[in-house]
Design an enzyme around this catalytic site. Sequence first.
Site, PDB file in Angstrom:
ATOM      1  N   TYR A 220       0.845  -1.136   0.037  1.00 50.64           N
ATOM      2  CA  TYR A 220       0.054   0.000  -0.034  1.00 50.64           C
ATOM      3  C   TYR A 220       0.815   1.376   0.056  1.00 50.64           C
ATOM      4  O   TYR A 220       0.261   2.383  -0.373  1.00 50.64           O
ATOM      5  CB  TYR A 220      -0.952  -0.064   1.000  1.00 50.64           C
ATOM      6  CG  TYR A 220      -2.249  -1.025   0.785  1.00 50.64           C
ATOM      7  CD1 TYR A 220      -3.182  -0.562  -0.210  1.00 50.64           C
ATOM      8  CD2 TYR A 220      -2.215  -2.077   1.503  1.00 50.64           C
ATOM      9  CE1 TYR A 220      -4.218  -1.382  -0.271  1.00 50.64           C
ATOM     10  CE2 TYR A 220      -3.516  -3.166   1.133  1.00 50.64           C
ATOM     11  CZ  TYR A 220      -4.270  -2.462   0.113  1.00 50.64           C
ATOM     12  OH  TYR A 220      -5.220  -3.528   0.085  1.00 50.64           O
ATOM     13  N   GLU A 221       2.083   1.120   0.501  1.00 48.33           N
ATOM     14  CA  GLU A 221       2.744   2.357   0.258  1.00 48.33           C
ATOM     15  C   GLU A 221       3.540   2.647  -0.920  1.00 48.33           C
ATOM     16  O   GLU A 221       3.720   3.827  -1.338  1.00 48.33           O
ATOM     17  CB  GLU A 221       4.075   2.157   1.649  1.00 48.33           C
ATOM     18  CG  GLU A 221       3.371   2.616   2.961  1.00 48.33           C
ATOM     19  CD  GLU A 221       2.953   4.012   3.086  1.00 48.33           C
ATOM     20  OE1 GLU A 221       3.457   4.699   2.546  1.00 48.33           O
ATOM     21  OE2 GLU A 221       2.007   4.168   4.093  1.00 48.33           O
ATOM     22  N   SER A 222       4.132   1.453  -1.436  1.00 50.37           N
ATOM     23  CA  SER A 222       4.753   1.706  -2.650  1.00 50.37           C
ATOM     24  C   SER A 222       4.547   0.752  -3.928  1.00 50.37           C
ATOM     25  O   SER A 222       5.124   0.776  -4.781  1.00 50.37           O
ATOM     26  CB  SER A 222       6.301   1.735  -2.556  1.00 50.37           C
ATOM     27  OG  SER A 222       6.548   0.046  -1.954  1.00 50.37           O
TER      28      SER A 222
ATOM     29  N   THR B 249      -1.554   4.351   6.222  1.00 55.97           N
ATOM     30  CA  THR B 249      -1.965   3.336   5.242  1.00 55.97           C
ATOM     31  C   THR B 249      -2.067   1.958   5.689  1.00 55.97           C
ATOM     32  O   THR B 249      -2.993   1.279   5.472  1.00 55.97           O
ATOM     33  CB  THR B 249      -0.898   3.317   4.175  1.00 55.97           C
ATOM     34  OG1 THR B 249       0.100   3.053   4.462  1.00 55.97           O
ATOM     35  CG2 THR B 249      -1.066   4.433   3.086  1.00 55.97           C
TER      36      THR B 249
END
Length: 145
Positions: free
Chosen positions: A53-55, A125
């Site tokens: 979800y971050e990258s 996130t």
Amino acid sequence: MKASMVLFLLGYLTDPSGARVLGRCTVAKMLYKGGLDYFEGYSLENWVCLAYYESKFNPSAVYENEHGGYSGFGLFQIREDLWCEHGRNLCAVSCSELLNPNLKKTIDCVKKIVKGKEGMGAWPTWSRNCQFSDTLARWLDGCKL
């Protein structure tokens, strides 16, 4: 035809990082080897979910948050204003080192972050997408650790 080939080659040659998105199981294995499975009580599934979800598993990702006035770096989008050299540098690392696909500096830094009072809640996130998920097991499905 020649112009498009030249543009393609220029685009390919001007990417100095050789950036590539890592596979889900590759990320899981790297995080496992880095000691994140149940680090501070958080399962490996939580870490893999957060990385997605971050990258989207891109260790070279850089996100500029115009509203917050900071940038996030690497697999976990570590904020420059607190954790790397552009800010308070609490991880004692350069922001560019957080873009390395070997993830060593990134893992060292997230271990410092998660030891804080917010834990993984330091990443909104994670709180939104992973914390109360009843499907976390899918993040390791089929991965041989």
